[in-house]
Enzyme design. Sequence first.
Site, short mmCIF file in Angstrom:
data_model
loop_
_atom_site.label_atom_id
_atom_site.label_comp_id
_atom_site.label_asym_id
_atom_site.label_seq_id
_atom_site.Cartn_x
_atom_site.Cartn_y
_atom_site.Cartn_z
N GLU A 76 -10.13 0.12 1.51
CA GLU A 76 -10.04 -1.33 1.69
C GLU A 76 -11.43 -1.95 1.77
O GLU A 76 -12.33 -1.40 2.39
CB GLU A 76 -9.28 -1.66 2.99
CG GLU A 76 -7.83 -1.16 3.01
CD GLU A 76 -6.93 -1.93 2.06
OE1 GLU A 76 -7.35 -2.99 1.56
OE2 GLU A 76 -5.79 -1.46 1.83
N ARG A 86 5.51 -8.80 9.61
CA ARG A 86 6.83 -8.95 8.98
C ARG A 86 7.90 -8.19 9.76
O ARG A 86 9.08 -8.55 9.75
CB ARG A 86 6.76 -8.44 7.53
CG ARG A 86 8.00 -8.71 6.71
CD ARG A 86 7.78 -8.36 5.24
NE ARG A 86 7.34 -6.99 5.01
CZ ARG A 86 8.14 -5.91 5.09
NH1 ARG A 86 9.41 -6.05 5.37
NH2 ARG A 86 7.65 -4.70 4.86
N CYS A 139 -2.48 -2.15 10.53
CA CYS A 139 -3.64 -1.54 9.85
C CYS A 139 -4.78 -2.54 9.69
O CYS A 139 -5.93 -2.23 9.99
CB CYS A 139 -3.23 -0.98 8.49
SG CYS A 139 -2.26 0.52 8.63
N HIS A 163 -5.92 3.00 2.85
CA HIS A 163 -4.46 3.06 2.80
C HIS A 163 -4.02 4.16 1.83
O HIS A 163 -4.65 4.34 0.78
CB HIS A 163 -3.88 1.72 2.32
CG HIS A 163 -3.43 0.83 3.45
ND1 HIS A 163 -3.91 -0.45 3.61
CD2 HIS A 163 -2.54 1.03 4.46
CE1 HIS A 163 -3.33 -1.00 4.68
NE2 HIS A 163 -2.49 -0.12 5.21
N1 PCA Z 1 0.59 1.38 8.10
C1 PCA Z 1 0.82 0.07 8.67
C2 PCA Z 1 0.58 0.24 10.15
C3 PCA Z 1 0.51 1.70 10.39
C4 PCA Z 1 0.44 2.31 9.07
O1 PCA Z 1 0.30 3.52 8.84
C5 PCA Z 1 0.01 -1.02 8.00
O2 PCA Z 1 -0.35 -0.88 6.82
O3 PCA Z 1 -0.30 -2.03 8.64
#
Ligand code: PCA
Length: 209
Positions: A76, A86, A139, A163
């Site tokens: 990111e 959400r 996240c 991610h």
């Molecule tokens: N993904 C979520 C929160 C925890 C995770 O592993 C997110 O993308 O916000």
Amino acid sequence: MRVVLTGFEPFGGDRTNPSWDAVRQVIPTGYELVTAELPCSFTESLVALRALVAEHSPDVVICVGQAGGRAAITPERVAINLNDARIPDNSGAQPIDEPVIPHAPAAYFTTLPVKACVAALRAAGIPAAVSHTAGTFVCNHVFYGLMHLVATEHPDLRAGFVHVPYAPEQGHPESPSLATSTVAKALSLIISTTLTTPTDLHTTAGTLH
Ligand code: PCA
């Protein structure tokens, strides 16, 4: 060099979270590695992350989370000062249109060399792309809090967020997935690339939409 690498606990009905499953498979090569599983909770996650940074004084912090539906490993680039959930988090909280940190800047950029990391992953045959949004759930909350820590207290800390897609065994047959061993290899490459790349590549990672 000391690296803190975190994953998240499962959330939203899944029984596992590939971020933590991959993080705990990473074997350090030539650096010290501290791993931890963060709670998927707006109030608890950043408290836990700040405690890790205070305890271990790392040179690099990389937080990892699941992005169900994505087909690639996505470092990111931008953290935004916005919580807009959400679904409820694992503590039952569902903040809407709240800042992560009041009166702080609208956004921060990662200090990881995200383009060099994507190039290294693609060279190893792993699908990867720079992402320009980490969403508005836990996240992004953790990513923003981490980068605020860099901006206000740890200017030399190299930090960011990655991610990752679902794992095949999670049972989301309509969505793309990546094997946990591949994700672990990707995280190792992201760490080694960060440690050997002081300045990011000057190649485009831009998108038209
Ligand atoms: N993904 C979520 C929160 C925890 C995770 O592993 C997110 O993308 O916000």
